[in-house]
Scaffold this active site. Structure first.
Site, PDB file in Angstrom:
ATOM      1  CG  ASP A 231      -2.082  -0.995   1.055  1.00 50.41           C
ATOM      2  OD1 ASP A 231      -2.430  -1.322  -0.088  1.00 50.41           O
ATOM      3  OD2 ASP A 231      -2.585  -1.461   2.087  1.00 50.41           O
ATOM      4  CD  GLU A 232       5.013   2.015   2.674  1.00 51.57           C
ATOM      5  OE1 GLU A 232       6.131   2.227   2.159  1.00 51.57           O
ATOM      6  OE2 GLU A 232       4.859   1.736   3.874  1.00 51.57           O
TER       7      GLU A 232
END
Length: 287
Positions: A231-232
């Site tokens: 999720d980055e």
């Protein structure tokens, strides 16, 4: 004004290179020499990385090979990373989903409506709940269950589907499985995920309920490219909507679903239209 006696083909050129004088002039000159009519042109020089980005839409009677022959010397002279795309050609897209239907349904509806330039040859899920939705839209459904013991085999089966259908883009439409670092690396720049924008503040289960408990005033969603860092990945699109204390946790969930669907669909559209270029850990979006 008379119509051209030669059939016109539309292309999109995307490129990046070290920022320096003369790039736009050189690119435009090459396109003119190839008989192109430029219909849209956007460019951006990143002050952070010193990189120049450009997206040009054009129409021409010239063949792709002739156009590439004109562009190649310019690309070499400026050290460009570049690609020439057929404008309007739908991106072959594989959608991954689990049990939640809202993001998948939005993508399928927009694609069938003709507003989303993608082709969906298959849907993959680790559950069977969405098989009926896939059948309604006439898209083959592949059930690939995932357990800790079968994760590696499941990813190999997923790779086989990607190869079989010549997939250009993978979309994680609330697919509740973490892809391995190896698969994420294979899909860099061509896999898009959606999550609630509470991350990293509200990790884990029931994020909307956590947000409700904390009394947040904005909820939303983030669409980003998939990378090994969970999720980055580089963010493509985000949307938020204001809420207040009168909303229940269940209303937060319903509002969040709508935002997630819109945000993911918008990100997929921009990617399929070749409007997104990577600038290190972020994106340049020519929207």
């Amino acid at each position: 004004m008379t119509d051209s006696p030669f059939p016109q083909t539309s292309f999109i050129l995307t490129l990046s290179c070290a920022d320096q004088p003369g790039i736009v002039h050189a690119v435009a000159g090459a396109l003119v020499n190839a008989g192109c009519n430029i219909t849209e042109s956007q460019q951006y020089g990143s002050p952070d990385t010193g990189t120049f980005f450009m997206r040009v839409a054009m129409s021409t009677a010239a063949a792709r090979t002739a156009l590439e022959a004109q562009l190649a010397p310019v690309a070499t002279a400026f050290g460009m990373t570049w690609a020439l795309h057929d404008d309007g050609a739908p991106a072959r897209t594989l959608i991954l989903a689990s049990k939640a239907a809202h993001c998948l349904n939005d993508l399928l509806f927009q694609q069938r409506s003709g507003t989303l330039p993608i082709e969906i040859p298959a849907i993959v899920s680790n559950h069977t709940e969405l098989a009926d939705l896939a059948a309604f839209y006439g898209i083959p459904f592949h059930h690939i269950p995932v357990t800790p013991d079968t994760r590696e085999a499941a990813e190999d089966a997923l790779r086989a589907v990607i190869a079989e259908h010549n997939i250009e883009l993978v979309v994680l439409a609330r697919y509740m499985q973490i892809l391995s670092d190896g698969l994420c690396s294979e899909l860099v720049g061509r896999a898009i995920n959606i999550h609630h924008s509470f991350l990293p503040s509200f990790k884990g289960a029931r994020p909307y309920h956590q947000a409700h408990t904390r009394g947040v005033k904005l909820i939303g969603a983030t669409a980003h490219y998939v990378t090994p860092a969970l999720d980055e990945g580089p963010i493509i699109e985000q949307e938020v909507i204001r809420v207040d204390h009168a909303r229940s946790a269940e209303q937060f969930v319903a509002i969040g679903r709508d935002v997630e669907g819109r945000t993911l669909t918008q990100a997929v559209q921009w990617h399929a239209e070749h409007r997104v270029l990577l600038d290190g850990g972020r994106t340049i979006v020519f929207n």
